[in-house]
Design a protein around this motif. Structure first.
Motif, mmCIF file in Angstrom:
data_model
loop_
_atom_site.group_PDB
_atom_site.id
_atom_site.type_symbol
_atom_site.label_atom_id
_atom_site.label_comp_id
_atom_site.label_asym_id
_atom_site.label_seq_id
_atom_site.Cartn_x
_atom_site.Cartn_y
_atom_site.Cartn_z
ATOM 1 N N MET A 236 0.821 -1.212 0.000
ATOM 2 C CA MET A 236 0.000 0.000 0.000
ATOM 3 C C MET A 236 0.855 1.262 0.000
ATOM 4 O O MET A 236 0.463 2.288 -0.576
ATOM 5 C CB MET A 236 -0.949 -0.004 1.193
ATOM 6 C CG MET A 236 -1.957 -1.151 1.170
ATOM 7 S SD MET A 236 -2.816 -1.343 -0.415
ATOM 8 C CE MET A 236 -3.728 0.189 -0.492
ATOM 9 N N ALA A 237 2.022 1.210 0.635
ATOM 10 C CA ALA A 237 2.918 2.374 0.587
ATOM 11 C C ALA A 237 3.328 2.661 -0.854
ATOM 12 O O ALA A 237 3.322 3.813 -1.307
ATOM 13 C CB ALA A 237 4.151 2.125 1.463
ATOM 14 N N ALA A 238 3.687 1.606 -1.595
ATOM 15 C CA ALA A 238 4.081 1.778 -2.995
ATOM 16 C C ALA A 238 2.897 2.196 -3.858
ATOM 17 O O ALA A 238 3.005 3.088 -4.711
ATOM 18 C CB ALA A 238 4.684 0.475 -3.520
ATOM 19 N N GLN A 239 1.741 1.566 -3.633
ATOM 20 C CA GLN A 239 0.574 1.843 -4.465
ATOM 21 C C GLN A 239 0.034 3.248 -4.242
ATOM 22 O O GLN A 239 -0.140 4.026 -5.199
ATOM 23 C CB GLN A 239 -0.530 0.826 -4.168
ATOM 24 C CG GLN A 239 -1.773 1.004 -5.018
ATOM 25 C CD GLN A 239 -2.879 0.043 -4.650
ATOM 26 O OE1 GLN A 239 -3.870 0.437 -4.052
ATOM 27 N NE2 GLN A 239 -2.719 -1.227 -5.009
ATOM 28 N N VAL A 240 -0.255 3.602 -2.990
ATOM 29 C CA VAL A 240 -0.863 4.909 -2.711
ATOM 30 C C VAL A 240 0.142 6.030 -2.972
ATOM 31 O O VAL A 240 -0.216 7.104 -3.463
ATOM 32 C CB VAL A 240 -1.401 4.953 -1.269
ATOM 33 C CG1 VAL A 240 -1.991 6.328 -0.953
ATOM 34 C CG2 VAL A 240 -2.457 3.874 -1.077
ATOM 35 N N GLY A 241 1.416 5.775 -2.659
ATOM 36 C CA GLY A 241 2.440 6.766 -2.992
ATOM 37 C C GLY A 241 2.527 6.997 -4.479
ATOM 38 O O GLY A 241 2.619 8.142 -4.947
ATOM 39 N N GLY A 242 2.472 5.915 -5.254
ATOM 40 C CA GLY A 242 2.528 6.038 -6.709
ATOM 41 C C GLY A 242 1.335 6.782 -7.271
ATOM 42 O O GLY A 242 1.467 7.589 -8.198
ATOM 43 N N ILE A 243 0.153 6.530 -6.704
ATOM 44 C CA ILE A 243 -1.052 7.219 -7.163
ATOM 45 C C ILE A 243 -1.003 8.696 -6.790
ATOM 46 O O ILE A 243 -1.322 9.580 -7.606
ATOM 47 C CB ILE A 243 -2.307 6.558 -6.566
ATOM 48 C CG1 ILE A 243 -2.480 5.140 -7.122
ATOM 49 C CG2 ILE A 243 -3.547 7.395 -6.850
ATOM 50 C CD1 ILE A 243 -3.577 4.345 -6.438
ATOM 51 N N ALA A 244 -0.602 8.990 -5.545
ATOM 52 C CA ALA A 244 -0.611 10.365 -5.046
ATOM 53 C C ALA A 244 0.306 11.290 -5.849
ATOM 54 O O ALA A 244 0.008 12.471 -6.026
ATOM 55 C CB ALA A 244 -0.221 10.388 -3.576
ATOM 56 N N HIS A 245 1.420 10.749 -6.346
ATOM 57 C CA HIS A 245 2.394 11.589 -7.051
ATOM 58 C C HIS A 245 2.331 11.436 -8.568
ATOM 59 O O HIS A 245 3.154 12.013 -9.279
ATOM 60 C CB HIS A 245 3.807 11.258 -6.561
ATOM 61 C CG HIS A 245 4.060 11.675 -5.149
ATOM 62 N ND1 HIS A 245 4.432 12.955 -4.808
ATOM 63 C CD2 HIS A 245 3.959 10.983 -3.982
ATOM 64 C CE1 HIS A 245 4.583 13.035 -3.489
ATOM 65 N NE2 HIS A 245 4.288 11.860 -2.967
ATOM 66 N N LEU A 246 1.342 10.662 -9.055
ATOM 67 C CA LEU A 246 1.302 10.370 -10.488
ATOM 68 C C LEU A 246 1.135 11.637 -11.329
ATOM 69 O O LEU A 246 1.849 11.829 -12.321
ATOM 70 C CB LEU A 246 0.166 9.391 -10.789
ATOM 71 C CG LEU A 246 0.007 9.010 -12.271
ATOM 72 C CD1 LEU A 246 1.241 8.285 -12.783
ATOM 73 C CD2 LEU A 246 -1.246 8.142 -12.460
ATOM 74 N N TYR A 247 0.209 12.492 -10.941
ATOM 75 C CA TYR A 247 -0.045 13.697 -11.738
ATOM 76 C C TYR A 247 1.207 14.566 -11.829
ATOM 77 O O TYR A 247 1.588 15.031 -12.908
ATOM 78 C CB TYR A 247 -1.197 14.499 -11.129
ATOM 79 C CG TYR A 247 -1.647 15.660 -11.979
ATOM 80 C CD1 TYR A 247 -2.626 15.499 -12.956
ATOM 81 C CD2 TYR A 247 -1.093 16.930 -11.814
ATOM 82 C CE1 TYR A 247 -3.039 16.565 -13.742
ATOM 83 C CE2 TYR A 247 -1.497 18.004 -12.606
ATOM 84 C CZ TYR A 247 -2.466 17.809 -13.556
ATOM 85 O OH TYR A 247 -2.870 18.865 -14.344
#
Length: 414
Positions: A236-247
């Motif tokens: 979840m750290a990798a997933q949510v971090g990746g989503i949060a900074h994607l834009y």
């Protein structure tokens, strides 16, 4: 082991009504909660004239408070009717969300977001996955959970753009009460359609409660539970971090419009991947399903980290999105397969509360890595996410060795 007995056709039919109702509730819950957080951060930071990092802490409080509240909600599900819990959670969430519009200090936002997280926990994953597990004890469970959890993605597509429009046109003070009322008016009527299936009676026997407490203690102290909980913190750290900074990552290598397309690609592929995954996981061992999606997440994050162009980045975001919904779905499915139904809600609530640690630290940690490398590239931050995903994969391999899996199924007392 979970009960696999067949249910009467009328019960099966109403089970799909429950799926539809929970789909709509999850859409509202995630749309006004999880997916709206980036919008709230932006507008509240400007409204209160405080740094983004200060308001971001309120988001962490939302997730942590919700995870802790889920532990208590799981216990309450054995003592009260589910609709009572859901209506109470909806009213608390709607009230506190609306009061955010009256906040004049950042600590007001902290308190209100923590209470919002507690209320939202009463209508989100712990309740939804518990109900699906009870209504679908057989092979249809994965499809039912896939449909229900689609609401987690639909919320971002349906409600977040509306919220952003209101916040930017009529302001925080007027919009937040409207969002609070919207939450209550949409969810409370749906709660009256929710019920637990026949045979899921409220526990009143002290002896039964004692037996379940012993069963729960054995479950959460098992090697499988401990390792899977750790794996999901990293996942979840990798997933949510990746989503949060994607834009922001996309804007570095392309224009804002293509960056928006990348976010849309992630959401669309998450929905499509979840439906395919719900079908696939009923046909292959869940162990291989989990490992395959962890590989997919690592590959998607790698492609985002190294994307040389905007078009490639959009494809990379879609590839990453295919794993997002499936990994969220895998944890409740696997726990329901391993542990008996009478303790499932509390087992999942504990696993979910632990995984919230990853949800809370992922975006912040990737931001720190970004700053540490001069604030010019996200490559290192996303490669750190790849490392977390690969580490989680290794842990899952160790936790799910077939030679050890049978011992967990023997937790059910004779």
């Amino acid at each position: 082991m979970t009960n696999e007995t067949s249910q009467p056709s009328s019960t099966q039919r109403y089970g799909w009504v429950i799926v539809g109702v929970l789909l709509m509730i999850q859409t509202v819950s995630s749309g006004l909660g999880f997916y709206n957080m980036s919008v709230y951060i932006n507008r509240l930071s400007a409204e209160l004239a405080v740094p983004v990092s200060d308001v971001s802490f309120a988001v962490s409080l939302f997730f942590v408070a919700g995870g802790v509240a889920g532990l208590y909600i799981a216990a309450l599900l054995t003592r009260f009717k589910v609709r009572t819990i859901m209506i109470a959670g909806t009213l608390l969430a709607g009230l506190t969300l609306g009061l955010v519009g009256m906040a004049t200090e950042v600590w007001h936002v902290y308190v209100l977001f923590a209470l919002f997280g507690m209320g939202n926990a009463g209508i989100s994953l712990v309740v939804a996955t518990t109900l699906i597990t009870q209504w679908f004890p057989g092979p249809e469970r994965s499809i039912a959970l896939a449909v229900t959890s689609t609401g987690l993605s639909l919320g971002g597509v349906v409600l977040t753009p509306l919220s952003a429009y209101w916040l930017n046109t009529i302001g925080v003070a007027d919009t937040m009460p409207m969002l609070g009322l919207l939450l209550v008016f949409l969810v409370v009527p749906l709660c009256f359609l929710v019920r637990q299936p026949p045979g899921s009676d409220i526990i009143t026997s002290a002896q039964t409660m004692d037996n379940n407490a012993e069963l729960l203690a054995s479950a959460v102290s098992s090697r499988f539970f401990a390792l899977m909980a750790l794996a999901y913190v990293l996942t979840m750290a990798a997933q949510v971090g990746g989503i949060a900074h994607l834009y922001n990552r996309m804007e570095q290598i392309t224009d804002y419009q293509t960056a928006a397309y990348a976010v849309q690609a992630l959401s669309i592929c998450s929905i499509g991947g979840r439906f395919f995954g719900g079908w696939l996981v009923s046909r292959i061992p869940i162990r291989w399903f989990a490992l395959g999606n962890l590989c997919l997440q690592a590959l998607g994050l790698t492609c985002i980290a190294l994307a040389p162009s905007g078009s490639f980045a959009v494809l990379a975001a879609g590839l990453f999105g295919l794993s997002v919904g499936n990994l969220l779905m895998t944890q409740p499915l696997w726990l329901a397969e391993i542990y008996p139904s009478q303790i499932y809600a509390r087992v999942f609530a504990r696993a979910n509360a632990i995984s919230v640690v990853g949800v809370a630290i992922g975006p912040y940690s990737m931001g720190l890595i970004f700053d540490a490398f001069g604030g010019t590239t996200y490559t290192q931050a996303y490669l750190a996410g790849v490392t977390l995903s690969v580490t989680a994969l290794v842990i899952v391999v160790a936790a799910s060795r077939p030679s050890r899996m049978k011992t967990y199924r023997n937790l059910t007392p004779d």
